[in-house]
Structure formats: C-alpha cells, structure tokens
Design a protein around this motif. Structure first.
Motif, PDB file in Angstrom:
ATOM      1  N   VAL A  31       0.875  -1.172   0.000  1.00 17.71           N
ATOM      2  CA  VAL A  31       0.000   0.000   0.000  1.00 17.71           C
ATOM      3  C   VAL A  31       0.913   1.224   0.000  1.00 17.71           C
ATOM      4  N   SER A  32       0.641   2.184  -0.849  1.00 17.37           N
ATOM      5  CA  SER A  32       1.485   3.385  -0.916  1.00 17.37           C
ATOM      6  C   SER A  32       1.308   4.225   0.345  1.00 17.37           C
ATOM      7  N   VAL A  33       2.428   4.700   0.886  1.00 19.65           N
ATOM      8  CA  VAL A  33       2.327   5.632   2.022  1.00 19.65           C
ATOM      9  C   VAL A  33       2.440   7.076   1.529  1.00 19.65           C
ATOM     10  N   ILE A  34       2.587   7.254   0.230  1.00 13.64           N
ATOM     11  CA  ILE A  34       2.636   8.611  -0.346  1.00 13.64           C
ATOM     12  C   ILE A  34       1.254   8.965  -0.915  1.00 13.64           C
ATOM     13  N   ASP A  35       0.799   8.186  -1.877  1.00 12.63           N
ATOM     14  CA  ASP A  35      -0.532   8.421  -2.457  1.00 12.63           C
ATOM     15  C   ASP A  35      -1.567   7.652  -1.624  1.00 12.63           C
ATOM     16  N   ARG A  36      -2.336   8.388  -0.829  1.00 13.92           N
ATOM     17  CA  ARG A  36      -3.292   7.737   0.072  1.00 13.92           C
ATOM     18  C   ARG A  36      -4.725   7.805  -0.461  1.00 13.92           C
ATOM     19  N   SER A  37      -4.872   8.141  -1.741  1.00 20.14           N
ATOM     20  CA  SER A  37      -6.213   8.399  -2.266  1.00 20.14           C
ATOM     21  C   SER A  37      -7.105   7.156  -2.293  1.00 20.14           C
ATOM     22  N   ASN A  38      -6.499   5.962  -2.323  1.00 20.66           N
ATOM     23  CA  ASN A  38      -7.334   4.749  -2.395  1.00 20.66           C
ATOM     24  C   ASN A  38      -7.491   4.056  -1.038  1.00 20.66           C
ATOM     25  N   ARG A  39      -7.084   4.737   0.038  1.00 20.49           N
ATOM     26  CA  ARG A  39      -7.115   4.108   1.362  1.00 20.49           C
ATOM     27  C   ARG A  39      -8.526   3.685   1.808  1.00 20.49           C
ATOM     28  N   ALA A  40      -9.507   4.568   1.613  1.00 18.26           N
ATOM     29  CA  ALA A  40     -10.865   4.262   2.084  1.00 18.26           C
ATOM     30  C   ALA A  40     -11.415   3.042   1.341  1.00 18.26           C
ATOM     31  N   GLU A  41     -11.164   3.016   0.036  1.00 19.95           N
ATOM     32  CA  GLU A  41     -11.640   1.910  -0.785  1.00 19.95           C
ATOM     33  C   GLU A  41     -10.969   0.596  -0.376  1.00 19.95           C
ATOM     34  N   LEU A  42      -9.652   0.685  -0.114  1.00 18.79           N
ATOM     35  CA  LEU A  42      -8.847  -0.509   0.166  1.00 18.79           C
ATOM     36  C   LEU A  42      -9.065  -1.008   1.607  1.00 18.79           C
ATOM     37  N   LEU A  43      -9.082  -0.080   2.568  1.00 22.30           N
ATOM     38  CA  LEU A  43      -9.029  -0.469   3.975  1.00 22.30           C
ATOM     39  C   LEU A  43     -10.275  -0.078   4.777  1.00 22.30           C
ATOM     40  N   GLY A  44     -11.196   0.625   4.134  1.00 20.87           N
ATOM     41  CA  GLY A  44     -12.348   1.175   4.863  1.00 20.87           C
ATOM     42  C   GLY A  44     -13.119   0.151   5.674  1.00 20.87           C
ATOM     43  N   ALA A  45     -13.277  -1.044   5.121  1.00 20.62           N
ATOM     44  CA  ALA A  45     -14.062  -2.061   5.817  1.00 20.62           C
ATOM     45  C   ALA A  45     -13.215  -2.846   6.809  1.00 20.62           C
ATOM     46  N   LEU A  46     -11.907  -2.598   6.818  1.00 24.99           N
ATOM     47  CA  LEU A  46     -10.988  -3.440   7.599  1.00 24.99           C
ATOM     48  C   LEU A  46     -10.395  -2.729   8.803  1.00 24.99           C
ATOM     49  N   ASN A  47     -10.199  -1.410   8.705  1.00 22.61           N
ATOM     50  CA  ASN A  47      -9.459  -0.679   9.731  1.00 22.61           C
ATOM     51  C   ASN A  47      -9.961   0.759   9.798  1.00 22.61           C
ATOM     52  N   PRO A  48     -10.592   1.133  10.914  1.00 18.75           N
ATOM     53  CA  PRO A  48     -11.157   2.492  11.004  1.00 18.75           C
ATOM     54  C   PRO A  48     -10.105   3.585  10.826  1.00 18.75           C
ATOM     55  N   ALA A  49      -8.841   3.277  11.116  1.00 20.26           N
ATOM     56  CA  ALA A  49      -7.791   4.288  11.008  1.00 20.26           C
ATOM     57  C   ALA A  49      -7.214   4.370   9.594  1.00 20.26           C
ATOM     58  N   LEU A  50      -7.605   3.455   8.716  1.00 22.16           N
ATOM     59  CA  LEU A  50      -7.155   3.440   7.302  1.00 22.16           C
ATOM     60  C   LEU A  50      -5.636   3.418   7.179  1.00 22.16           C
ATOM     61  N   ARG A  51      -4.968   2.740   8.113  1.00 25.36           N
ATOM     62  CA  ARG A  51      -3.500   2.715   8.081  1.00 25.36           C
ATOM     63  C   ARG A  51      -2.992   1.304   7.811  1.00 25.36           C
ATOM     64  N   VAL A  52      -1.696   1.232   7.444  1.00 29.19           N
ATOM     65  CA  VAL A  52      -0.988  -0.047   7.443  1.00 29.19           C
ATOM     66  C   VAL A  52      -0.108  -0.090   8.681  1.00 29.19           C
ATOM     67  N   PRO A  53       0.143  -1.263   9.244  1.00 29.95           N
ATOM     68  CA  PRO A  53      -0.327  -2.571   8.793  1.00 29.95           C
ATOM     69  C   PRO A  53      -1.797  -2.806   9.138  1.00 29.95           C
ATOM     70  N   THR A  54      -2.470  -3.488   8.216  1.00 31.60           N
ATOM     71  CA  THR A  54      -3.782  -4.069   8.494  1.00 31.60           C
ATOM     72  C   THR A  54      -3.682  -5.522   8.061  1.00 31.60           C
ATOM     73  N   LEU A  55      -4.118  -6.407   8.939  1.00 31.92           N
ATOM     74  CA  LEU A  55      -3.967  -7.832   8.683  1.00 31.92           C
ATOM     75  C   LEU A  55      -5.348  -8.466   8.511  1.00 31.92           C
ATOM     76  N   VAL A  56      -5.490  -9.281   7.467  1.00 40.93           N
ATOM     77  CA  VAL A  56      -6.733 -10.034   7.285  1.00 40.93           C
ATOM     78  C   VAL A  56      -6.438 -11.503   7.553  1.00 40.93           C
ATOM     79  N   LEU A  57      -7.121 -12.052   8.555  1.00 44.52           N
ATOM     80  CA  LEU A  57      -6.912 -13.453   8.919  1.00 44.52           C
ATOM     81  C   LEU A  57      -7.553 -14.364   7.879  1.00 44.52           C
ATOM     82  N   ASP A  58      -7.230 -15.639   7.961  1.00 40.83           N
ATOM     83  CA  ASP A  58      -7.762 -16.584   6.975  1.00 40.83           C
ATOM     84  C   ASP A  58      -9.284 -16.694   7.038  1.00 40.83           C
TER      85      ASP A  58
END
Lengths: 197, 197
Positions: A31-58
């Motif tokens: 995940v880019s730490v410079i261009d954050r424009s796709n964060r909500a789309e990518l992480l919105g359902a996974l992490n309220p803070a929209l940051r990395v690391p975000t881990l998805v379990l099996d």
C-alpha cells in the motif's frame, strides 16, 4: 493471511519481523504511504484508522495497529512473558512507542523519505521529541539487556523498528551508547530479518 | 497503591474509572500538568516518559501508560474479554486512541484549559485529526453498542475518557449521533464515576 504492508514502514516491519521469528506464512500487499487516495476503498471495511499494517486473517476477520497485532501473535510464545506484570510492562513500552517515540522519529524519517520540507519549527519539535524518547530508552537500557524481563520480547521488536532507522530521520544514535549495544543484541536474535528483507 | 494523578487528565481518569468499577482502593497524589519542572524528581525513577498516570503498586513496582494500566487490572475481570481475538481488538482500539485520537482531541482541550493560544495552522491540524478520529469512532458505533464484543470493556473506558470531554476542545459531538448514544450507555454502567468525581 494477508498483510496490507509498506516496505518502508517500521510499523509494518514489526509484524514482518515477528512473523519471520515465529515462522508464520502470509501474503503481502503493498500500500502506498505517499498516495493515500485509495485508502478508504482498500481499507475502509478493515481498519477504522485506514493505516498499514492491516492484517486479514484466513477467516476474513481483520486486525490493525501494529502493536496490537504483534501482541496477539506473541501470546503463548517465547516473545511475550507469561507473568502478568511483565506483560503489562511490555504494553507500557508499546504505548510509549506509539505516543512518545513514533510520532517524532518515524514522522521525521518519513518527511525525509517523502521529500517533504516542513517549517523549521516543526522539524525542531520532532527532533526535540525524538531526542527525549531516545534519552528515556537509553537510560533504561543502561541497566537492562532488553526492555522487559531481561529477555527479548515484542517490546524490543516494537521499539527496535523505528529506533534502528532513526538516523534516516536525522537522529544521531552515537549519543546513545546503550541503545547501540541493544540494537546489536536485537539483530543477533534467531531468524532476525531486516526492514528491507 | 499510589496513583500519580491529575484531576483534569483523561488518561488518569481511565484508571480512576476502572478502579471505581472494580472497587479497587488507592491513594491519589496530584501532579501539575502545567508546571512540569518537578517531573524528573517526582517520576524519574518510576516512568521513563515522566507522565501521569503513573501507578506505584504496594510492593513498590511501578506501571505507566494509562492503557497498559487498565489492561493489566482488567485481566481476569468482566472488563476484558477472555477470547484472544477480542482482547486483540480491545488493544487495537486502545492503540488507536493513543495514536489517532488523544494527540488531537486531548491536546486541543489542554490548550484551552491551559490558556495556550497556538498558531491557527496548529489548531486547525488538531481539529482535522480529531474530526477524523470521531468519524471513525462514530462509523463503528453505528453498528455496535460497544466497541468490542458487544459489551462494555476497557476499550470503551479508553475511548470514553477524552471523547466525552471533546467539546471542551472545541469539537461538536452533535455531528456524531452514534457517539452520543454510546456515551449514555457508558455512563449508565454500574459504579460509573465522572472525571471530576
């Protein structure tokens, strides 16, 4: 498992280092730490803070916040003491890291890496806060080989992540000799991997 | 036990609230959050970060970082789930609080209380960060009565502490209806005490 990851992020590196030492297999998605424009789309359902690391379990559940992730996977292993008070001391250092260390040292480093040139007063505030954190760490390590329980734990992983790259943020570690020898002890642990590995 | 405490600090309040709900007796010693000149003398041997809350146990050992303290005392009680993944989710919210919530909302509130008048750009950055944290919290609470495991835990205590006084930092909570009803649920818990109690 799937780790939303950034190679340059010390927070992500904490997870990668512990997983290497525990022999845990996982996929990485950068995940880019410079261009954050796709964060909500990518992480919105996974992490309220929209940051990395975000881990998805099996099983599809997700977990975020680097120090929460490493605490979770260290439970029941040699990397987290069984003693209740020692576990609390581990958490004390991990909360210290997120409040008093990372916001100064990691951000100063990020500005350099990203080519951001903030006002001198802001740079100076980051230097001042980072030096205070390094002084506190150095003082503790003058009397201890590791941060908690005199052995290598996730407290060391959590603090090592951004301390060992602090020079990339303009922090001179030569002023902190106890930190220097502690860094070599951490690097000598079995199955250690570097931030760029 | 002895708690180095500040009546106005939401971080200290987390400990006071959990201790009230657990029926734990302790002494309080007030530490100024304005004049910090005696911090090293007072807390130097107890807490590398020189902050309150710092807790001294009856056996003389000390523990710091509000969220580490409440995690420690909640273990084995109804305020921390036994399920390992739910405990990790509690930690995720507590790290979110210290990284993405407290540095904006608590600091903006402190500036007002202490009569500090920072540059407009700094105030605006605090407002922006605080609103992002409140939006994340509100979005989660739209679908959940409590932050983790659908019951009251130290995750709620940790986030309640500075959220319920966010208006003192210039944050309008009326824009966050799910937060509003969650605050009333937290206040309705047995043995709840207020920040000024």
């Amino acid at each position: 498992m799937l780790l939303y990851d950034s190679p340059v992020s010390g927070n992500c590196y904490k997870v990668r280092l512990l997983f290497a030492q525990l022999g845990i297999e996982y996929e990485r998605r950068e995940v880019s730490v410079i261009d954050r424009s796709n964060r909500a789309e990518l992480l919105g359902a996974l992490n309220p803070a929209l940051r990395v690391p975000t881990l998805v379990l099996d099983d599809g559940r997700s977990l975020a916040e680097s120090n929460a992730i490493i605490f979770h996977f260290a439970e029941g292993t040699e990397y987290l003491p069984e003693d209740r008070f020692e576990r609390a001391q581990v958490l004390q250092w991990l909360f210290f890291e997120q409040y008093s260390h990372e916001p100064f040292i990691a951000v100063a480093r990020f500005w350099r890496i990203a080519g951001i040139d903030p006002p001198p007063a802001e740079l100076e505030a980051k230097q001042r806060g980072g030096q205070a954190a390094l002084r506190a760490l150095d003082r503790h390590l003058e009397h201890h080989d590791f941060l908690v329980a005199e052995r290598y734990t996730i407290a060391d992983i959590g603090l090592y992540a951004y301390t060992h790259v602090a020079p990339e943020g303009g922090f001179d570690l030569e002023a902190y000799p106890a930190i220097g020898t502690w860094l070599t002890r951490v690097m000598a642990q079995p199955n250690h991997v570097g931030i760029t590995d």
